[in-house]
Design a protein around this motif. Sequence first.
Motif, PDB file in Angstrom:
ATOM      1  N   THR A  39       0.817  -1.209   0.000  1.00 21.95           N
ATOM      2  CA  THR A  39       0.000   0.000   0.000  1.00 21.95           C
ATOM      3  C   THR A  39       0.853   1.262   0.000  1.00 21.95           C
ATOM      4  OG1 THR A  39      -1.720  -1.186   1.192  1.00 21.95           O
ATOM      5  CG2 THR A  39      -1.849   1.204   1.208  1.00 21.95           C
ATOM      6  N   GLU A  40       1.850   1.323   0.856  1.00 21.62           N
ATOM      7  CA  GLU A  40       2.669   2.545   0.961  1.00 21.62           C
ATOM      8  C   GLU A  40       3.401   2.843  -0.342  1.00 21.62           C
ATOM      9  OE1 GLU A  40       2.589   4.781   3.366  1.00 21.62           O
ATOM     10  OE2 GLU A  40       1.051   3.514   4.255  1.00 21.62           O
ATOM     11  N   GLU A  41       3.933   1.816  -0.988  1.00 20.65           N
ATOM     12  CA  GLU A  41       4.644   2.029  -2.246  1.00 20.65           C
ATOM     13  C   GLU A  41       3.670   2.474  -3.337  1.00 20.65           C
ATOM     14  OE1 GLU A  41       7.143  -0.087   0.390  1.00 20.65           O
ATOM     15  OE2 GLU A  41       5.194  -0.742  -0.322  1.00 20.65           O
ATOM     16  N   PHE A  42       2.487   1.894  -3.337  1.00 17.54           N
ATOM     17  CA  PHE A  42       1.477   2.302  -4.308  1.00 17.54           C
ATOM     18  C   PHE A  42       1.096   3.771  -4.110  1.00 17.54           C
ATOM     19  CE2 PHE A  42      -2.979   2.988  -5.405  1.00 17.54           C
ATOM     20  CZ  PHE A  42      -2.910   2.768  -6.774  1.00 17.54           C
ATOM     21  N   LEU A  43       0.909   4.174  -2.866  1.00 21.08           N
ATOM     22  CA  LEU A  43       0.544   5.558  -2.579  1.00 21.08           C
ATOM     23  C   LEU A  43       1.661   6.518  -2.976  1.00 21.08           C
ATOM     24  CD1 LEU A  43      -1.311   5.038   0.802  1.00 21.08           C
ATOM     25  CD2 LEU A  43      -2.321   5.564  -1.423  1.00 21.08           C
ATOM     26  N   LEU A  44       2.917   6.102  -2.796  1.00 17.79           N
ATOM     27  CA  LEU A  44       4.043   6.924  -3.269  1.00 17.79           C
ATOM     28  C   LEU A  44       3.984   7.104  -4.783  1.00 17.79           C
ATOM     29  CD1 LEU A  44       7.162   5.713  -1.248  1.00 17.79           C
ATOM     30  CD2 LEU A  44       6.208   8.018  -1.308  1.00 17.79           C
ATOM     31  N   LEU A  84      -4.073   7.397 -14.378  1.00 19.76           N
ATOM     32  CA  LEU A  84      -4.781   6.139 -14.140  1.00 19.76           C
ATOM     33  C   LEU A  84      -4.162   5.001 -14.946  1.00 19.76           C
ATOM     34  CD1 LEU A  84      -7.201   4.861 -12.655  1.00 19.76           C
ATOM     35  CD2 LEU A  84      -8.552   5.344 -14.696  1.00 19.76           C
ATOM     36  N   LYS A  85      -3.798   5.267 -16.191  1.00 18.87           N
ATOM     37  CA  LYS A  85      -3.168   4.235 -17.022  1.00 18.87           C
ATOM     38  C   LYS A  85      -1.841   3.779 -16.429  1.00 18.87           C
ATOM     39  CE  LYS A  85      -5.240   5.543 -21.400  1.00 18.87           C
ATOM     40  NZ  LYS A  85      -5.005   6.123 -22.734  1.00 18.87           N
ATOM     41  N   ILE A  86      -1.133   4.685 -15.801  1.00 19.67           N
ATOM     42  CA  ILE A  86       0.157   4.343 -15.205  1.00 19.67           C
ATOM     43  C   ILE A  86      -0.027   3.551 -13.911  1.00 19.67           C
ATOM     44  CG2 ILE A  86       2.227   5.310 -14.105  1.00 19.67           C
ATOM     45  CD1 ILE A  86       2.015   7.598 -16.172  1.00 19.67           C
ATOM     46  N   ILE A  87      -0.994   3.953 -13.081  1.00 23.07           N
ATOM     47  CA  ILE A  87      -1.120   3.331 -11.754  1.00 23.07           C
ATOM     48  C   ILE A  87      -2.023   2.111 -11.731  1.00 23.07           C
ATOM     49  CG2 ILE A  87      -0.635   5.509 -10.599  1.00 23.07           C
ATOM     50  CD1 ILE A  87      -3.630   5.698  -9.911  1.00 23.07           C
ATOM     51  N   LEU A  88      -2.880   1.920 -12.739  1.00 19.81           N
ATOM     52  CA  LEU A  88      -3.824   0.806 -12.711  1.00 19.81           C
ATOM     53  C   LEU A  88      -3.154  -0.564 -12.626  1.00 19.81           C
ATOM     54  CD1 LEU A  88      -6.750  -0.093 -12.680  1.00 19.81           C
ATOM     55  CD2 LEU A  88      -6.735   0.001 -15.187  1.00 19.81           C
ATOM     56  N   PRO A  89      -2.114  -0.865 -13.414  1.00 18.66           N
ATOM     57  CA  PRO A  89      -1.475  -2.179 -13.274  1.00 18.66           C
ATOM     58  C   PRO A  89      -0.927  -2.416 -11.863  1.00 18.66           C
ATOM     59  CG  PRO A  89      -0.745  -1.114 -15.279  1.00 18.66           C
ATOM     60  CD  PRO A  89      -1.515  -0.093 -14.508  1.00 18.66           C
ATOM     61  N   ALA A  90      -0.380  -1.386 -11.258  1.00 21.11           N
ATOM     62  CA  ALA A  90       0.138  -1.516  -9.894  1.00 21.11           C
ATOM     63  C   ALA A  90      -1.009  -1.755  -8.914  1.00 21.11           C
ATOM     64  CB  ALA A  90       0.915  -0.268  -9.501  1.00 21.11           C
ATOM     65  N   PHE A  91      -2.136  -1.070  -9.106  1.00 15.27           N
ATOM     66  CA  PHE A  91      -3.297  -1.238  -8.235  1.00 15.27           C
ATOM     67  C   PHE A  91      -3.849  -2.652  -8.344  1.00 15.27           C
ATOM     68  CE2 PHE A  91      -7.855  -0.692  -7.180  1.00 15.27           C
ATOM     69  CZ  PHE A  91      -7.710  -0.158  -5.907  1.00 15.27           C
ATOM     70  N   ARG A  92      -3.902  -3.175  -9.548  1.00 15.95           N
ATOM     71  CA  ARG A  92      -4.415  -4.542  -9.738  1.00 15.95           C
ATOM     72  C   ARG A  92      -3.497  -5.580  -9.117  1.00 15.95           C
ATOM     73  NH1 ARG A  92      -6.730  -3.697 -15.800  1.00 15.95           N
ATOM     74  NH2 ARG A  92      -8.837  -3.142 -15.161  1.00 15.95           N
ATOM     75  N   SER A  93      -2.230  -5.245  -8.921  1.00 15.99           N
ATOM     76  CA  SER A  93      -1.296  -6.202  -8.334  1.00 15.99           C
ATOM     77  C   SER A  93      -1.376  -6.255  -6.812  1.00 15.99           C
ATOM     78  CB  SER A  93       0.141  -5.876  -8.756  1.00 15.99           C
ATOM     79  OG  SER A  93       0.631  -4.770  -8.020  1.00 15.99           O
ATOM     80  N   LEU A  94      -2.091  -5.311  -6.202  1.00 14.49           N
ATOM     81  CA  LEU A  94      -2.204  -5.293  -4.738  1.00 14.49           C
ATOM     82  C   LEU A  94      -3.055  -6.452  -4.244  1.00 14.49           C
ATOM     83  CD1 LEU A  94      -2.886  -1.490  -4.147  1.00 14.49           C
ATOM     84  CD2 LEU A  94      -0.769  -2.708  -3.667  1.00 14.49           C
ATOM     85  N   ASN A  95      -2.743  -6.937  -3.059  1.00 19.78           N
ATOM     86  CA  ASN A  95      -3.578  -7.951  -2.410  1.00 19.78           C
ATOM     87  C   ASN A  95      -4.926  -7.333  -2.066  1.00 19.78           C
ATOM     88  OD1 ASN A  95      -1.551  -9.914  -2.440  1.00 19.78           O
ATOM     89  ND2 ASN A  95      -0.643  -9.055  -0.590  1.00 19.78           N
ATOM     90  N   PRO A  96      -5.990  -8.151  -1.878  1.00 19.92           N
ATOM     91  CA  PRO A  96      -7.308  -7.586  -1.579  1.00 19.92           C
ATOM     92  C   PRO A  96      -7.310  -6.615  -0.395  1.00 19.92           C
ATOM     93  CG  PRO A  96      -7.528  -9.888  -2.105  1.00 19.92           C
ATOM     94  CD  PRO A  96      -6.050  -9.605  -2.060  1.00 19.92           C
ATOM     95  N   GLY A  97      -6.692  -6.952   0.696  1.00 13.22           N
ATOM     96  CA  GLY A  97      -6.658  -6.050   1.842  1.00 13.22           C
ATOM     97  C   GLY A  97      -5.897  -4.773   1.538  1.00 13.22           C
ATOM     98  N   ASP A  98      -4.867  -4.887   0.701  1.00 13.72           N
ATOM     99  CA  ASP A  98      -4.063  -3.718   0.349  1.00 13.72           C
ATOM    100  C   ASP A  98      -4.795  -2.776  -0.599  1.00 13.72           C
ATOM    101  OD1 ASP A  98      -2.008  -4.602   1.954  1.00 13.72           O
ATOM    102  OD2 ASP A  98      -0.878  -5.502   0.316  1.00 13.72           O
TER     103      ASP A  98
END
Length: 144
Positions: A39-44, A84-98
């Motif tokens: 989560t923290e890396e995604f938010l960064l 959104l195009k840049i961050i979407l693949p990273a978001f989809r890789s997060l675990n459900p809780g993340d």
Amino acid sequence: MGGKAKILLRRIEWEQFVLILINGTDETMGLIYFRMMRTEEFLLLVEGQVQGHADPHKAAGMKAYMRDQFAFAGLTQVQRVHVLKIILPAFRSLNPGDWEAAAQRLWTMPAREYAYLSMELCRKVKSRHTPEHIGLFEEMILTQ
């Protein structure tokens, strides 16, 4: 790379994984490499992309248009779609809780663009929604 672009390189390391972020205004810039993120890396990543496209002059106009109810970073719809195009693949890789925690944290961040991205990201992973997510969506509806 075409045009002038402000480039910021940031290297985040943990366990056996390296993430390199490039933030700027040039269309060719974005996420270089990623695998499972936390989560923290995604938010960064999201913060870096939003700040890289921020425009204080547009932000002031957007804030005035919304009668000073919300703070804005100054991203246009086109820029938000690009982010959104840049961050979407990273978001989809997060675990459900993340991904739930990331969506909730984005929702509570000060600039309105983060809430827009949170809604759009949740819509993009609707196949993962379960009845347990009703509380998250209810909170999102009631708090802004």
